[in-house]
Write an enzyme that holds these catalytic residues in place. Sequence first.
Site, PDB file in Angstrom:
ATOM      1  CG  ASP A  46      38.792  42.265  27.942  1.00 37.85           C
ATOM      2  OD1 ASP A  46      37.837  42.471  28.654  1.00 37.85           O
ATOM      3  OD2 ASP A  46      39.303  41.253  28.134  1.00 37.85           O
ATOM      4  CE1 TYR A  51      42.523  36.714  30.362  1.00 37.62           C
ATOM      5  CE2 TYR A  51      42.217  38.905  29.194  1.00 37.62           C
ATOM      6  CZ  TYR A  51      41.793  37.717  29.591  1.00 37.62           C
ATOM      7  OH  TYR A  51      40.309  37.578  29.349  1.00 37.62           O
ATOM      8  CE  LYS A  80      37.808  39.941  30.961  1.00 31.26           C
ATOM      9  NZ  LYS A  80      39.092  40.233  30.380  1.00 31.26           N
ATOM     10  CG  HIS A 111      38.738  36.127  34.588  1.00 31.07           C
ATOM     11  ND1 HIS A 111      40.130  36.356  34.358  1.00 31.07           N
ATOM     12  CD2 HIS A 111      38.260  35.600  33.515  1.00 31.07           C
ATOM     13  CE1 HIS A 111      40.209  36.150  33.260  1.00 31.07           C
ATOM     14  NE2 HIS A 111      39.167  35.601  32.605  1.00 31.07           N
TER      15      HIS A 111
END
Length: 315
Positions: A46, A51, A80, A111
């Site tokens: 994931d 990120y 996402k 997200h």
Amino acid sequence: MENQVRLNCGVNLPIFGFGTFSYQAHSKAIESAVHMAIKMGHRHFDTATIYGSEGAVGKAICDEILSQDVGREDIFITTKVWGNDHHDPVSALKQSLRNMGLEYIDMYLVHWPLKLKPWACYPVPKESDFEEALDLESTWKGMEKCQELGLCRCIGVSNFSTKKLESLLEFASIPPAVNQVEMHPMWRQRKLREFCGEHKIHVSAYSPLGGPGNAWGSTAVIESPLIKSIALKHNATPAQVALQWGLSKGSSVIVKSFNEHRMKENFGALDLKLDDQDCLEIEKLEERKIMRGEYFVNDTTSPFKIIQDLWDGEI
């Protein structure tokens, strides 16, 4: 083969996901953690544009595929779309695929239910970064296009309340396969799980341990005297109890640890069986949402003037 759940789009999702969000870790640390995770049996990874770990995750997975330890079809990859790309999810996903060195991903998620200005590519938006209208309908059309083009196998959402899912289902041609939300023994998401169950939307749990080790996280779950006593009774660890609780509710869990010992420990949750008494006791725990998204709320430019607008009472 790792335990899997079949999604409404016909794709199988491995229920034990490996999270790669980390502000502190640099890409080499993430890469080596993903290598380690694959060797340990993890098959679901994931990540997210925000990120900054897509490149490291993609590189590690591509290396493993090149060395023929796993095939691309064995690995399930989620990323996402951030709020600043809601106007064009197709271009955003193509960029994510370039970041990862992949031709497709398995799951693409919205997200947050929040549209930001195109330049707002950072986690905490400023007042001038918000788009006033949510305009979820056009964002979702873009997500559907991603699936139709074969850039991803399934689409879904994250941090959506029951009410926001309801309105999405009113116009969606392709329903979301997943809603990834905070869920653990101290934030149990009963109402949302019931709604998702009725509509065949799979609930995936992020922060299934309450997010210890994250700046915004808490050790309340794994330090809970009740969770500790259940762990003692089963000769397990508090983390294993919390993870198994999530799995026992039919959810997948996204676990983030780059520490080999803790990764092995977390995996042990698959062998634990909680009894009815344990589950009844956990139901009595006081609930408090940890990831509240306060920085998406303001009374001037955000569509969410108060925190209740973001979560629609589910907080």
